[in-house]
Design a protein around this motif. Sequence first.
Motif, PDB file in Angstrom:
ATOM      1  N   GLN A 198     -36.747  45.315  -2.883  1.00  0.00           N
ATOM      2  CA  GLN A 198     -36.619  46.262  -1.779  1.00  0.00           C
ATOM      3  C   GLN A 198     -37.946  46.468  -1.052  1.00  0.00           C
ATOM      4  O   GLN A 198     -37.982  46.550   0.178  1.00  0.00           O
ATOM      5  N   ILE A 199     -39.033  46.563  -1.805  1.00  0.00           N
ATOM      6  CA  ILE A 199     -40.334  46.743  -1.157  1.00  0.00           C
ATOM      7  C   ILE A 199     -40.663  45.544  -0.275  1.00  0.00           C
ATOM      8  O   ILE A 199     -41.098  45.699   0.876  1.00  0.00           O
ATOM      9  N   THR A 200     -40.424  44.346  -0.782  1.00  0.00           N
ATOM     10  CA  THR A 200     -40.710  43.155   0.028  1.00  0.00           C
ATOM     11  C   THR A 200     -39.754  43.055   1.210  1.00  0.00           C
ATOM     12  O   THR A 200     -40.128  42.538   2.267  1.00  0.00           O
ATOM     13  N   MET A 243     -47.627  47.919  -4.461  1.00  0.00           N
ATOM     14  CA  MET A 243     -46.490  48.406  -5.238  1.00  0.00           C
ATOM     15  C   MET A 243     -45.552  47.274  -5.621  1.00  0.00           C
ATOM     16  O   MET A 243     -45.020  47.242  -6.741  1.00  0.00           O
ATOM     17  N   ALA A 244     -45.338  46.339  -4.717  1.00  0.00           N
ATOM     18  CA  ALA A 244     -44.482  45.183  -5.015  1.00  0.00           C
ATOM     19  C   ALA A 244     -45.086  44.338  -6.130  1.00  0.00           C
ATOM     20  O   ALA A 244     -44.380  43.918  -7.053  1.00  0.00           O
ATOM     21  N   CYS A 277     -41.496  34.935  -7.277  1.00  0.00           N
ATOM     22  CA  CYS A 277     -41.365  34.371  -5.935  1.00  0.00           C
ATOM     23  C   CYS A 277     -41.084  35.441  -4.884  1.00  0.00           C
ATOM     24  O   CYS A 277     -41.211  35.187  -3.688  1.00  0.00           O
ATOM     25  N   LEU A 278     -40.720  36.651  -5.315  1.00  0.00           N
ATOM     26  CA  LEU A 278     -40.482  37.727  -4.360  1.00  0.00           C
ATOM     27  C   LEU A 278     -41.731  38.061  -3.555  1.00  0.00           C
ATOM     28  O   LEU A 278     -41.647  38.467  -2.398  1.00  0.00           O
ATOM     29  N   ARG A 310     -41.810  35.733  -0.554  1.00  0.00           N
ATOM     30  CA  ARG A 310     -40.576  35.477   0.188  1.00  0.00           C
ATOM     31  C   ARG A 310     -40.805  35.669   1.688  1.00  0.00           C
ATOM     32  O   ARG A 310     -41.608  36.493   2.119  1.00  0.00           O
ATOM     33  N   ASN A 311     -40.073  34.870   2.460  1.00  0.00           N
ATOM     34  CA  ASN A 311     -40.154  34.990   3.924  1.00  0.00           C
ATOM     35  C   ASN A 311     -38.804  35.319   4.553  1.00  0.00           C
ATOM     36  O   ASN A 311     -38.655  35.324   5.767  1.00  0.00           O
ATOM     37  N   LYS A 312     -37.797  35.565   3.693  1.00  0.00           N
ATOM     38  CA  LYS A 312     -36.479  35.940   4.203  1.00  0.00           C
ATOM     39  C   LYS A 312     -35.692  36.643   3.122  1.00  0.00           C
ATOM     40  O   LYS A 312     -36.088  36.646   1.962  1.00  0.00           O
TER      41      LYS A 312
END
Length: 294
Positions: A218-220, A260-261, A288-289, A292-294
């Motif tokens: 969610q943060i990302t 935080m992430a 990998c989060l 992430r780019n999407k």
Amino acid sequence: MDKTQWNERKKIIEKALVEELQEDKALDPRLCEAMKYSLTAGGKRLRPILVMAAADAIGATGTDYIHIACALEMIHTYSLIHDDLPAMDNDDYRRGKLTNHKVFGEGMAVLAGDALLTQAFEVILRQDNVPAEVLVQVVREVAIGAGPNGMGGGQSIDLEAEGHQMAMTIDDLRKMHGAKTGALFRAAVRSGAIVAGAKPEELTALTRYADCFGLAFQITDDILDVVGDEAVIGKPVGSDERNEKSTYVTLTSLDEAKKMAADAVNEAVDALSMFGDKAAFLRELVECLLNRNK
């Protein structure tokens, strides 16, 4: 990360999802078409992959539980269809395609979501080689994850908070997204562990992993809404700001949200220590989060 295993499992999942929806057997082919439109629109397939990866960590073969995996994706897809509706987030695009209600109309989109949610439980109960009493446990886990104390409840809080950004605190945000986003991740991981025969201490550790995974995701997601590439993420960026939504970025800062992430990812990895190499894929998934780019 090397996405070979991820892509292999995505292919298995996507083939199975298509098989679940057959227009020639549907009472109303148009409804089936609307369901299939969103279910086959792409995506990371994280929730079904987490079902499989959790089972792997316990020592089972995750791909054996394809019906349970598909059911989690069907429920996730229902939530996206409804979330995009004018009465909710009012989005026109999802994964680079027009949202369901833009193609089929609002009424049919509501029905497509309802039908996916309901059919998901029938799909779970068709899972082979799992005792009936264990499948009942899985149904309960998934129902809790999708219901009023899970995703549904979190979406309700989000809807009520919209337009009242200053009323939210970080603790409020954690509570809301722990339900709206995290509960289905938790249900996926716990379901995979339960059908694989997890011991109580293993289930506790994987639940902690799932909770941290959901938080990091969610943060990302909030970060991508600020700095993401619209062409890559498949929907307009900046929608949170337009809808006056509180996010981890708006309540802290971009840099603090990134920290935080990273902390959530590290905690998730720590939770997997007892599983050794069997949890290698789970580790890769959460790590990998951060990229992430999407």
